[in-house]
Scaffold this motif. Structure first.
Motif, PDB file in Angstrom:
ATOM      1  N   GLY A  50      85.695  58.636  -2.592  1.00  0.00           N
ATOM      2  CA  GLY A  50      87.093  59.223  -2.479  1.00  0.00           C
ATOM      3  C   GLY A  50      87.353  59.970  -3.896  1.00  0.00           C
ATOM      4  O   GLY A  50      88.732  60.092  -3.986  1.00  0.00           O
ATOM      5  N   PHE A  51      86.685  60.363  -4.817  1.00  0.00           N
ATOM      6  CA  PHE A  51      86.805  60.923  -6.152  1.00  0.00           C
ATOM      7  C   PHE A  51      87.059  62.415  -6.171  1.00  0.00           C
ATOM      8  O   PHE A  51      87.671  62.846  -7.141  1.00  0.00           O
ATOM      9  CB  PHE A  51      85.990  60.410  -6.980  1.00  0.00           C
ATOM     10  N   GLU A  52      86.851  63.056  -4.974  1.00  0.00           N
ATOM     11  CA  GLU A  52      87.186  64.510  -4.841  1.00  0.00           C
ATOM     12  C   GLU A  52      86.852  65.331  -6.084  1.00  0.00           C
ATOM     13  O   GLU A  52      87.776  66.099  -6.853  1.00  0.00           O
ATOM     14  CB  GLU A  52      88.762  64.596  -4.699  1.00  0.00           C
ATOM     15  N   PRO A  53      85.541  65.371  -6.451  1.00  0.00           N
ATOM     16  CA  PRO A  53      85.130  66.043  -7.509  1.00  0.00           C
ATOM     17  C   PRO A  53      85.018  67.427  -7.536  1.00  0.00           C
ATOM     18  O   PRO A  53      83.966  68.110  -7.793  1.00  0.00           O
ATOM     19  CB  PRO A  53      83.736  65.391  -7.782  1.00  0.00           C
ATOM     20  N   TRP A  54      86.021  68.094  -6.891  1.00  0.00           N
ATOM     21  CA  TRP A  54      86.171  69.783  -6.927  1.00  0.00           C
ATOM     22  C   TRP A  54      87.204  70.628  -7.341  1.00  0.00           C
ATOM     23  O   TRP A  54      88.249  69.854  -7.628  1.00  0.00           O
ATOM     24  CB  TRP A  54      85.893  69.828  -5.219  1.00  0.00           C
ATOM     25  N   LEU A  87      85.476  80.565  -5.214  1.00  0.00           N
ATOM     26  CA  LEU A  87      84.619  79.710  -5.942  1.00  0.00           C
ATOM     27  C   LEU A  87      84.620  78.379  -5.888  1.00  0.00           C
ATOM     28  O   LEU A  87      85.861  77.699  -6.047  1.00  0.00           O
ATOM     29  CB  LEU A  87      84.677  80.296  -7.366  1.00  0.00           C
ATOM     30  N   GLY A  88      83.818  77.615  -5.399  1.00  0.00           N
ATOM     31  CA  GLY A  88      83.688  76.002  -5.255  1.00  0.00           C
ATOM     32  C   GLY A  88      83.092  75.515  -6.823  1.00  0.00           C
ATOM     33  O   GLY A  88      81.705  75.873  -6.953  1.00  0.00           O
ATOM     34  N   LEU A  89      84.080  75.062  -7.348  1.00  0.00           N
ATOM     35  CA  LEU A  89      83.690  74.241  -8.541  1.00  0.00           C
ATOM     36  C   LEU A  89      83.522  72.782  -8.393  1.00  0.00           C
ATOM     37  O   LEU A  89      84.267  72.165  -7.672  1.00  0.00           O
ATOM     38  CB  LEU A  89      84.429  74.620  -9.701  1.00  0.00           C
ATOM     39  N   SER A  90      82.373  72.358  -9.020  1.00  0.00           N
ATOM     40  CA  SER A  90      82.217  70.672  -9.150  1.00  0.00           C
ATOM     41  C   SER A  90      82.488  70.296 -10.404  1.00  0.00           C
ATOM     42  O   SER A  90      82.017  70.980 -11.311  1.00  0.00           O
ATOM     43  CB  SER A  90      80.845  70.310  -8.627  1.00  0.00           C
ATOM     44  N   SER A 146      78.042  68.146  -6.640  1.00  0.00           N
ATOM     45  CA  SER A 146      78.068  69.076  -5.702  1.00  0.00           C
ATOM     46  C   SER A 146      77.919  69.041  -4.269  1.00  0.00           C
ATOM     47  O   SER A 146      78.394  69.604  -3.355  1.00  0.00           O
ATOM     48  CB  SER A 146      76.890  70.124  -6.252  1.00  0.00           C
ATOM     49  N   LYS A 147      76.952  67.880  -4.303  1.00  0.00           N
ATOM     50  CA  LYS A 147      77.115  67.428  -2.873  1.00  0.00           C
ATOM     51  C   LYS A 147      78.052  67.219  -2.075  1.00  0.00           C
ATOM     52  O   LYS A 147      78.289  67.355  -0.738  1.00  0.00           O
ATOM     53  CB  LYS A 147      75.851  66.050  -2.769  1.00  0.00           C
ATOM     54  N   GLN A 148      79.262  66.881  -2.703  1.00  0.00           N
ATOM     55  CA  GLN A 148      80.473  66.388  -2.168  1.00  0.00           C
ATOM     56  C   GLN A 148      81.329  67.709  -1.844  1.00  0.00           C
ATOM     57  O   GLN A 148      81.858  67.785  -1.029  1.00  0.00           O
ATOM     58  CB  GLN A 148      81.452  65.359  -3.158  1.00  0.00           C
ATOM     59  N   THR A 149      81.101  68.694  -2.923  1.00  0.00           N
ATOM     60  CA  THR A 149      81.811  69.863  -2.825  1.00  0.00           C
ATOM     61  C   THR A 149      81.272  70.577  -1.522  1.00  0.00           C
ATOM     62  O   THR A 149      81.995  71.517  -0.925  1.00  0.00           O
ATOM     63  CB  THR A 149      81.815  70.854  -4.093  1.00  0.00           C
ATOM     64  N   LYS A 192      83.803  70.778 -18.219  1.00  0.00           N
ATOM     65  CA  LYS A 192      84.312  69.853 -17.219  1.00  0.00           C
ATOM     66  C   LYS A 192      83.898  70.479 -15.714  1.00  0.00           C
ATOM     67  O   LYS A 192      83.794  69.582 -14.897  1.00  0.00           O
ATOM     68  CB  LYS A 192      85.848  69.766 -17.316  1.00  0.00           C
ATOM     69  N   TYR A 193      83.809  71.802 -15.528  1.00  0.00           N
ATOM     70  CA  TYR A 193      83.581  72.288 -14.286  1.00  0.00           C
ATOM     71  C   TYR A 193      82.204  73.190 -14.401  1.00  0.00           C
ATOM     72  O   TYR A 193      82.162  74.136 -14.965  1.00  0.00           O
ATOM     73  CB  TYR A 193      84.687  72.961 -13.535  1.00  0.00           C
ATOM     74  N   GLY A 194      81.536  73.346 -13.246  1.00  0.00           N
ATOM     75  CA  GLY A 194      80.526  74.097 -12.868  1.00  0.00           C
ATOM     76  C   GLY A 194      80.531  74.780 -11.724  1.00  0.00           C
ATOM     77  O   GLY A 194      81.096  74.322 -10.668  1.00  0.00           O
ATOM     78  N   LEU A 195      79.925  76.050 -11.260  1.00  0.00           N
ATOM     79  CA  LEU A 195      79.963  76.734 -10.129  1.00  0.00           C
ATOM     80  C   LEU A 195      78.968  76.249  -9.376  1.00  0.00           C
ATOM     81  O   LEU A 195      77.606  76.192  -9.316  1.00  0.00           O
ATOM     82  CB  LEU A 195      79.735  78.315 -10.540  1.00  0.00           C
ATOM     83  N   SER A 196      79.239  75.699  -8.270  1.00  0.00           N
ATOM     84  CA  SER A 196      78.201  75.382  -7.063  1.00  0.00           C
ATOM     85  C   SER A 196      78.043  76.365  -6.076  1.00  0.00           C
ATOM     86  O   SER A 196      76.798  76.534  -5.716  1.00  0.00           O
ATOM     87  CB  SER A 196      78.857  74.010  -6.210  1.00  0.00           C
ATOM     88  N   TYR A 197      79.018  76.948  -5.618  1.00  0.00           N
ATOM     89  CA  TYR A 197      78.842  78.198  -4.573  1.00  0.00           C
ATOM     90  C   TYR A 197      79.910  79.010  -4.457  1.00  0.00           C
ATOM     91  O   TYR A 197      81.121  78.779  -5.146  1.00  0.00           O
ATOM     92  CB  TYR A 197      78.528  77.299  -3.206  1.00  0.00           C
TER      93      TYR A 197
END
Length: 224
Positions: A50-54, A87-90, A146-149, A192-197
């Motif tokens: 439940g940590f919402e890493p996005w 942009l989906g960031l993780s 990224s799996k969570q995002t 802190k953040y990277g681009l997943s998709y």
């Protein structure tokens, strides 16, 4: 809480309607309320522990969309025609490691765990990272986030399909160059953040020429 009652036929209809839209009708724009509805389904998505890493950036500024084109070979037509472009960031390791400040904030401030639960949860989370999933490098931690995002991505696209809205997920980009652009022009802290998709939303310009091609259900499912 009231139990949802949506027929199986309606659910499958939405899944069948959804396809990776290559070009959108640029004259048809989604309202802000409609896009917020789609984003709310990301916000309500499940995540490990439940940590919402996005984080999600909705790119509506045309000049910023233009800057994305050279680093995202799979996106130019969508950037030109989509109503909304996301942009989906993780989160990266400094945000998701078991003892990170963000993780402590989520447990203490958002979930409001008592200290004994924080201690227990931290122990489980540390064992999960160090023993169960062997998340011992920054790259592994980012891939896990990224799996969570991606769960949020699937939910956004499905929710859109229920409303007759098209979408297209995009991985066609150069990650290093894209993240440099995010740092330089989008005020993203890429430590802190990277681009997943990337993902585009709008209404299709034309129906797909062919229906869905999928392997038979019995070839992808084994019952024991």
């Amino acid at each position: 809480m009231e139990t949802p009652h949506i027929s199986e036929a309606e659910i499958l209809k939405a899944f069948t309607f959804r396809h990776a839209t290559k070009e959108f009708d640029s004259t048809k724009k989604l309202s802000k309320d409609t896009m917020n509805f789609i984003l709310q389904t990301a916000n309500l998505s499940p995540s490990s522990f439940g940590f919402e890493p996005w984080h999600f950036i909705v790119v509506q500024d045309e000049s910023l969309r233009e800057l994305l084109k050279p680093v995202a070979w799979g996106a130019p037509v969508k950037l030109d025609t989509a109503s909304h472009f996301v942009l989906g960031l993780s989160m990266k390791a400094p945000m998701t490691k078991w003892d990170a400040d963000y993780i402590m904030h989520m447990m203490r401030d958002l979930k409001q765990f008592p200290e004994d639960v924080v201690e227990m949860y931290s122990k489980f989370y540390r064992e999960f990272q160090e023993r169960d999933f062997d998340l011992d490098t920054d790259k592994k931690l980012f891939d896990w986030a990224s799996k969570q995002t991606y769960i949020a991505l699937a939910n956004m696209m499905t929710a859109a399909a229920f409303r007759g809205i098209d979408s297209c997920p995009i991985e066609g980009f150069h990650q290093e160059k894209a993240e440099q652009l995010l740092q330089d022009k989008f005020d993203v802290d890429t430590t802190k953040y990277g681009l997943s998709y990337m993902v585009a939303f709008g209404h299709r310009k034309a129906d797909p020429e062919h229906g869905k091609s999928r392997r038979p259900l019995e070839s992808i499912v084994t019952w024991k």
